[in-house]
Motif scaffolding. Structure first.
Motif, PDB file in Angstrom:
ATOM      1  N   ALA A   1       6.257 -21.868  -0.163  1.00  0.00           N
ATOM      2  CA  ALA A   1       4.187 -21.330   0.228  1.00  0.00           C
ATOM      3  C   ALA A   1       5.171 -20.074   0.582  1.00  0.00           C
ATOM      4  N   VAL A   2       4.113 -18.935  -0.077  1.00  0.00           N
ATOM      5  CA  VAL A   2       4.408 -17.684   0.367  1.00  0.00           C
ATOM      6  C   VAL A   2       3.099 -16.668   0.936  1.00  0.00           C
ATOM      7  N   LYS A   3       3.196 -16.899   1.696  1.00  0.00           N
ATOM      8  CA  LYS A   3       2.246 -15.647   1.826  1.00  0.00           C
ATOM      9  C   LYS A   3       3.365 -13.301   2.408  1.00  0.00           C
ATOM     10  N   GLY A   4       1.275 -12.926   2.610  1.00  0.00           N
ATOM     11  CA  GLY A   4       2.106 -11.662   1.869  1.00  0.00           C
ATOM     12  C   GLY A   4       1.171 -11.389   4.194  1.00  0.00           C
ATOM     13  N   MET A   5       0.770 -10.356   4.267  1.00  0.00           N
ATOM     14  CA  MET A   5       0.733  -9.667   5.752  1.00  0.00           C
ATOM     15  C   MET A   5       1.144  -8.064   5.945  1.00  0.00           C
ATOM     16  N   GLY A   6      -0.467  -7.862   6.078  1.00  0.00           N
ATOM     17  CA  GLY A   6      -0.613  -6.161   5.877  1.00  0.00           C
ATOM     18  C   GLY A   6      -2.050  -5.371   6.272  1.00  0.00           C
ATOM     19  N   GLU A   7      -2.445  -3.755   6.247  1.00  0.00           N
ATOM     20  CA  GLU A   7      -3.308  -3.471   6.604  1.00  0.00           C
ATOM     21  C   GLU A   7      -3.592  -2.989   5.925  1.00  0.00           C
ATOM     22  N   ILE A   8      -4.792  -3.840   4.983  1.00  0.00           N
ATOM     23  CA  ILE A   8      -5.698  -2.340   3.854  1.00  0.00           C
ATOM     24  C   ILE A   8      -6.450  -1.676   4.211  1.00  0.00           C
ATOM     25  N   ALA A   9      -7.187  -0.372   3.827  1.00  0.00           N
ATOM     26  CA  ALA A   9      -8.129   0.036   4.086  1.00  0.00           C
ATOM     27  C   ALA A   9      -9.632   0.229   2.958  1.00  0.00           C
ATOM     28  N   ALA A  10      -9.263  -0.909   3.454  1.00  0.00           N
ATOM     29  CA  ALA A  10     -10.759  -1.942   2.791  1.00  0.00           C
ATOM     30  C   ALA A  10     -12.099  -2.829   4.402  1.00  0.00           C
ATOM     31  N   SER A  11     -13.346  -2.910   3.750  1.00  0.00           N
ATOM     32  CA  SER A  11     -14.086  -3.107   4.586  1.00  0.00           C
ATOM     33  C   SER A  11     -14.024  -4.589   4.772  1.00  0.00           C
ATOM     34  N   PRO A  12     -14.269  -5.636   4.834  1.00  0.00           N
ATOM     35  CA  PRO A  12     -14.397  -7.191   4.833  1.00  0.00           C
ATOM     36  C   PRO A  12     -14.915  -7.728   3.713  1.00  0.00           C
ATOM     37  N   ALA A  13     -16.043  -6.422   3.510  1.00  0.00           N
ATOM     38  CA  ALA A  13     -17.294  -6.721   2.487  1.00  0.00           C
ATOM     39  C   ALA A  13     -16.547  -6.478   1.335  1.00  0.00           C
ATOM     40  N   GLU A  14     -16.094  -5.177   1.406  1.00  0.00           N
ATOM     41  CA  GLU A  14     -15.337  -4.791   0.521  1.00  0.00           C
ATOM     42  C   GLU A  14     -14.343  -5.929  -0.713  1.00  0.00           C
ATOM     43  N   LEU A  15     -13.596  -6.874   0.571  1.00  0.00           N
ATOM     44  CA  LEU A  15     -12.330  -7.289   0.107  1.00  0.00           C
ATOM     45  C   LEU A  15     -14.040  -8.869  -0.531  1.00  0.00           C
ATOM     46  N   ARG A  16     -14.351  -8.741  -0.370  1.00  0.00           N
ATOM     47  CA  ARG A  16     -14.757 -10.240  -0.412  1.00  0.00           C
ATOM     48  C   ARG A  16     -15.596 -10.206  -2.337  1.00  0.00           C
ATOM     49  N   ASP A  17     -15.860  -8.568  -2.359  1.00  0.00           N
ATOM     50  CA  ASP A  17     -16.406  -8.444  -3.731  1.00  0.00           C
ATOM     51  C   ASP A  17     -15.601  -8.400  -4.473  1.00  0.00           C
ATOM     52  N   ILE A  18     -14.360  -8.236  -4.057  1.00  0.00           N
ATOM     53  CA  ILE A  18     -13.087  -8.011  -5.003  1.00  0.00           C
ATOM     54  C   ILE A  18     -13.151  -9.776  -5.495  1.00  0.00           C
ATOM     55  N   PHE A  19     -12.876 -10.663  -4.203  1.00  0.00           N
ATOM     56  CA  PHE A  19     -12.906 -11.336  -4.657  1.00  0.00           C
ATOM     57  C   PHE A  19     -14.058 -12.513  -5.671  1.00  0.00           C
ATOM     58  N   THR A  20     -15.061 -12.096  -5.641  1.00  0.00           N
ATOM     59  CA  THR A  20     -15.981 -12.240  -6.144  1.00  0.00           C
ATOM     60  C   THR A  20     -16.996 -11.538  -7.668  1.00  0.00           C
ATOM     61  N   ASP A  21     -16.577 -11.300  -7.728  1.00  0.00           N
ATOM     62  CA  ASP A  21     -16.543 -10.256  -8.979  1.00  0.00           C
ATOM     63  C   ASP A  21     -15.584 -10.228 -10.180  1.00  0.00           C
ATOM     64  N   ASN A  22     -16.134 -10.378 -10.713  1.00  0.00           N
ATOM     65  CA  ASN A  22     -14.675 -10.823 -12.270  1.00  0.00           C
ATOM     66  C   ASN A  22     -14.653  -9.601 -12.718  1.00  0.00           C
ATOM     67  N   SER A  23     -15.195  -8.673 -12.473  1.00  0.00           N
ATOM     68  CA  SER A  23     -15.536  -6.666 -13.117  1.00  0.00           C
ATOM     69  C   SER A  23     -13.850  -6.384 -12.416  1.00  0.00           C
ATOM     70  N   ARG A  24     -14.163  -6.421 -11.310  1.00  0.00           N
ATOM     71  CA  ARG A  24     -13.310  -6.085 -10.232  1.00  0.00           C
ATOM     72  C   ARG A  24     -11.799  -6.272 -10.834  1.00  0.00           C
ATOM     73  N   LEU A  25     -11.587  -7.444 -11.557  1.00  0.00           N
ATOM     74  CA  LEU A  25     -10.077  -7.865 -11.048  1.00  0.00           C
ATOM     75  C   LEU A  25      -9.131  -7.673 -12.020  1.00  0.00           C
ATOM     76  N   PRO A  26      -9.431  -6.049 -12.720  1.00  0.00           N
ATOM     77  CA  PRO A  26      -8.510  -4.708 -13.373  1.00  0.00           C
ATOM     78  C   PRO A  26      -7.845  -4.302 -12.763  1.00  0.00           C
ATOM     79  N   GLU A  27      -8.669  -4.239 -11.526  1.00  0.00           N
ATOM     80  CA  GLU A  27      -8.271  -3.498 -10.245  1.00  0.00           C
ATOM     81  C   GLU A  27      -6.864  -3.485  -9.448  1.00  0.00           C
ATOM     82  N   PHE A  28      -6.408  -4.774  -9.767  1.00  0.00           N
ATOM     83  CA  PHE A  28      -5.485  -5.763  -8.931  1.00  0.00           C
ATOM     84  C   PHE A  28      -4.898  -6.246  -9.492  1.00  0.00           C
ATOM     85  N   ASN A  29      -5.508  -6.589 -11.164  1.00  0.00           N
ATOM     86  CA  ASN A  29      -4.417  -7.624 -11.969  1.00  0.00           C
ATOM     87  C   ASN A  29      -4.560  -7.004 -13.122  1.00  0.00           C
ATOM     88  N   ARG A  30      -3.048  -5.853 -13.200  1.00  0.00           N
ATOM     89  CA  ARG A  30      -3.195  -5.319 -14.745  1.00  0.00           C
ATOM     90  C   ARG A  30      -2.970  -6.244 -16.284  1.00  0.00           C
TER      91      ARG A  30
END
Length: 137
Positions: A52-81
């Motif tokens: 099992a692997v986990k990552g921890m850290g702080e990022i400059a994003a609101s909870p709503a922005e994080l939710r949008d990353i996981f729920t909007d396919n058009s944002r996938l290239p932002e974190f998965n090249r």
């Protein structure tokens, strides 16, 4: 479910394997045999060969922005090249829930051939307005 996730994340036995890689992100690993899986969660074989692997850290994003990353396919290239193509296979909606099953392909990365991935993202809004996002592990 949320309480179980918090308990698992806070449990002892995580060993830091990388630290302060990019912008303060730390990576931990743990042998699955040390994890206490609840019914219906975790590997079928409790002594799995996968850690099992986990990552921890702080990022400059609101909870709503994080939710949008996981729920909007058009944002996938932002974190998965490596995402070459993505398509929703199914979108299931309920009164306060939504589940999306998506297919993604990657280009060949030598020595590997191209790969196909199918993932599920489940979102739920609690009565108090809290949004839960359960991306693939």
């Amino acid at each position: 479910m949320v309480q179980r996730l918090f308990a698992l994340e806070a449990a002892e036995g995580w060993r830091q394997v990388r630290g302060d890689l990019k912008k303060g992100i730390r990576v931990f690993r743990r042998r699955p045999a040390a994890l206490q899986w609840s019914h219906g969660a975790g590997p079928a074989d409790p002594v799995s060969r996968f850690d099992a692997v986990k990552g921890m850290g702080e990022i400059a994003a609101s909870p709503a922005e994080l939710r949008d990353i996981f729920t909007d396919n058009s944002r996938l290239p932002e974190f998965n090249r490596y995402c070459q193509e993505i398509e929703d296979l199914a979108v299931l909606t309920g009164r306060r829930t939504k589940a999306r099953i998506s297919w993604c392909s990657t280009p060949p990365l030598r020595p590997l051939r191209s790969r196909d991935f199918v993932t599920r993202v489940h979102t739920r809004v609690l009565p108090d307005g809290t949004h839960l996002v359960n991306p693939p592990p």
